[in-house]
Design a protein around this motif. Structure first.
Motif, mmCIF file in Angstrom:
data_model
loop_
_atom_site.group_PDB
_atom_site.id
_atom_site.type_symbol
_atom_site.label_atom_id
_atom_site.label_comp_id
_atom_site.label_asym_id
_atom_site.label_seq_id
_atom_site.Cartn_x
_atom_site.Cartn_y
_atom_site.Cartn_z
ATOM 1 N N VAL A 305 0.842 -1.201 0.000
ATOM 2 C CA VAL A 305 0.000 0.000 0.000
ATOM 3 C C VAL A 305 0.876 1.250 0.000
ATOM 4 N N ALA A 306 0.510 2.221 -0.836
ATOM 5 C CA ALA A 306 1.237 3.501 -0.862
ATOM 6 C C ALA A 306 0.231 4.625 -1.008
ATOM 7 N N THR A 307 0.567 5.785 -0.455
ATOM 8 C CA THR A 307 -0.264 6.977 -0.611
ATOM 9 C C THR A 307 0.452 7.966 -1.517
ATOM 10 N N TYR A 308 -0.289 8.631 -2.369
ATOM 11 C CA TYR A 308 0.282 9.517 -3.378
ATOM 12 C C TYR A 308 0.830 10.794 -2.761
ATOM 13 N N ARG A 309 2.002 11.184 -3.229
ATOM 14 C CA ARG A 309 2.611 12.441 -2.814
ATOM 15 C C ARG A 309 2.384 13.482 -3.908
ATOM 16 N N LYS A 310 1.946 14.647 -3.529
ATOM 17 C CA LYS A 310 1.545 15.667 -4.500
ATOM 18 C C LYS A 310 2.619 15.882 -5.561
ATOM 19 N N ASP A 311 2.180 15.856 -6.831
ATOM 20 C CA ASP A 311 3.041 16.076 -8.007
ATOM 21 C C ASP A 311 4.094 14.980 -8.186
ATOM 22 N N GLU A 312 3.926 13.847 -7.511
ATOM 23 C CA GLU A 312 4.840 12.719 -7.674
ATOM 24 C C GLU A 312 4.636 12.072 -9.044
ATOM 25 N N ALA A 313 5.696 11.609 -9.663
ATOM 26 C CA ALA A 313 5.573 10.865 -10.912
ATOM 27 C C ALA A 313 4.811 9.569 -10.639
ATOM 28 N N THR A 314 3.880 9.222 -11.519
ATOM 29 C CA THR A 314 3.069 8.029 -11.273
ATOM 30 C C THR A 314 3.925 6.760 -11.226
ATOM 31 N N ASP A 315 5.009 6.726 -11.988
ATOM 32 C CA ASP A 315 5.904 5.558 -11.940
ATOM 33 C C ASP A 315 6.505 5.393 -10.549
ATOM 34 N N ASP A 316 6.856 6.508 -9.913
ATOM 35 C CA ASP A 316 7.414 6.453 -8.562
ATOM 36 C C ASP A 316 6.355 5.987 -7.559
ATOM 37 N N PHE A 317 5.144 6.449 -7.756
ATOM 38 C CA PHE A 317 4.027 6.046 -6.896
ATOM 39 C C PHE A 317 3.823 4.525 -6.966
ATOM 40 N N VAL A 318 3.776 4.004 -8.176
ATOM 41 C CA VAL A 318 3.594 2.557 -8.363
ATOM 42 C C VAL A 318 4.788 1.792 -7.810
ATOM 43 N N HIS A 319 5.980 2.341 -8.003
ATOM 44 C CA HIS A 319 7.195 1.674 -7.509
ATOM 45 C C HIS A 319 7.151 1.523 -5.990
ATOM 46 N N ARG A 320 6.656 2.535 -5.286
ATOM 47 C CA ARG A 320 6.599 2.442 -3.829
ATOM 48 C C ARG A 320 5.590 1.381 -3.376
ATOM 49 N N ALA A 321 4.472 1.281 -4.090
ATOM 50 C CA ALA A 321 3.499 0.233 -3.763
ATOM 51 C C ALA A 321 4.085 -1.144 -4.065
ATOM 52 N N ASP A 322 4.821 -1.249 -5.162
ATOM 53 C CA ASP A 322 5.494 -2.521 -5.498
ATOM 54 C C ASP A 322 6.528 -2.894 -4.436
ATOM 55 N N GLU A 323 7.262 -1.888 -3.962
ATOM 56 C CA GLU A 323 8.267 -2.137 -2.934
ATOM 57 C C GLU A 323 7.608 -2.628 -1.646
ATOM 58 N N ALA A 324 6.454 -2.063 -1.312
ATOM 59 C CA ALA A 324 5.718 -2.517 -0.127
ATOM 60 C C ALA A 324 5.243 -3.960 -0.309
ATOM 61 N N LEU A 325 4.789 -4.289 -1.509
ATOM 62 C CA LEU A 325 4.378 -5.667 -1.801
ATOM 63 C C LEU A 325 5.558 -6.620 -1.654
#
Length: 339
Positions: A305-325
């Motif tokens: 699970v990851a929460t979006y950081r304002k103006d974050e690149a979507t690839d980085d957002f997905v990467h953090r959720a993948d890292e949590a998985l």
């Protein structure tokens, strides 16, 4: 999808395309035309190999298989869909202008208007452009009045074909973002809606969370019970997650046994709670084969699970959720980890 064939090559590919479509008993719509023109030209090796393999195993192509081949080996989002529709519109234009010419009626103004619109059917045409042009065509057709019954019938036929093209375009656009097995969004659909959700979250300063879920030891299910059972498990997982979300939430199949759950206007604690509730739902399931009643054992999923950081690149957002998985997997599976 761009073609640089010579006129002679195009004629040869066209002849082969129509022969192949007829041979396999398929309708001559834009999707099938595109698939078999590619096949006839030999330019798409992956597509040709997939078609040959399927024909060798089953001997026939269904409409569903054709859509899957198109989405997997040809489709490039709405760009390809609008290219198909553009070519069909060109054909309809030719019929309309020919009808005007052969009636020997004084429709020079309408003919010029239609030819001007036809010239705007360029390769860079967007979906919005297509909608605008279709509206222009229909207005022009409506303005044409004639006492010639045959001419009116030709115009009515052209109007009907244009309406059918709009329906096909909407269907192809929808199919291009859907996973054919589970009937939820595929990775392309997920990425499109992720960008939209991220833009909205940044502009409105609202929360956005992402859950990445992966079936634990799914390969063992396929190896032990076969791929048909594995496919049914994937359908069941997709349906169960879909039933667990609501409103603007989205679930998509983004990999073989990996699912993404997009949660607009959802705080991090809420996303963590939802992920754990879904985890418990699967942990408590008693899975059995429908036809034999054979017990399939316990099915578990791991979550990041990851929460979006304002103006974050979507690839980085997905990467953090993948890292949590990844951390959930390393911690023993059947767990929820947030970052």
């Amino acid at each position: 999808m761009r073609y640089d064939d010579t006129i002679d090559d195009s004629r040869q590919f066209l002849r082969l395309t129509l022969e192949l479509i007829g041979k396999h008993g398929l309708p001559t719509d834009p999707l099938n035309y595109c698939i078999w023109y590619e096949y006839a030209s030999g330019r798409n090796e992956a597509l040709n190999a997939a078609i040959d393999k399927h024909l060798e195993s089953s001997g026939a192509l269904t409409e569903e298989i054709s859509r899957q081949l198109f989405n997997q080996h040809i489709a490039n989002g709405t760009e390809t869909v609008t290219a198909l529709v553009r070519e069909e519109l060109k054909r309809v234009f030719s019929e309309i202008i020919s009808a005007i010419t052969t009636t020997n009626l004084n429709f020079s103004a309408s003919e010029n208007n239609l030819e001007t619109i036809q010239e705007s059917l360029v390769p860079s045409l967007s979906e919005a452009d297509v909608d605008k042009i279709v509206s222009q065509i229909k207005r022009e057709i409506k303005s044409l009045e004639s006492s010639s019954t045959s001419f009116k019938q030709q115009l009515q036929q052209a109007t009907q074909e244009i309406d059918e093209l709009k329906i096909k375009m909407a269907r192809y656009r929808d199919e291009a973002i859907k996973d054919p097995l589970t009937h939820i969004d595929n990775r392309r659909g997920f990425e499109k809606k992720l960008r939209e959700a991220a833009d909205h979250a940044s502009i409105s300063d609202t929360s956005l969370c992402l859950i990445i879920a992966d079936i634990d030891r799914f390969k063992k299910v396929n190896d032990t019970h076969g791929h048909l059972v594995g496919d049914n498990v994937l359908r069941m997982v997709a349906a169960t997650i879909k039933d667990s979300i609501k409103g603007k939430d989205l679930v998509a199949r983004v990999g073989g046994e990996e699912f993404a759950i997009l949660l607009p206007d959802t705080p991090f604690d809420g996303a963590m709670t939802l992920a754990d509730n879904i985890r418990l739902t699967f942990e408590r399931l008693d899975l059995k084969k429908k036809n034999t009643g054979e017990n399939l054992g316990t099915l578990t999923l791991s979550f990041g699970v990851a929460t979006y950081r304002k103006d974050e690149a979507t690839d980085d957002f997905v990467h953090r959720a993948d890292e949590a998985l990844y951390r959930s997997k390393n911690a023993g599976r059947n767990k929820v980890t947030g970052l």
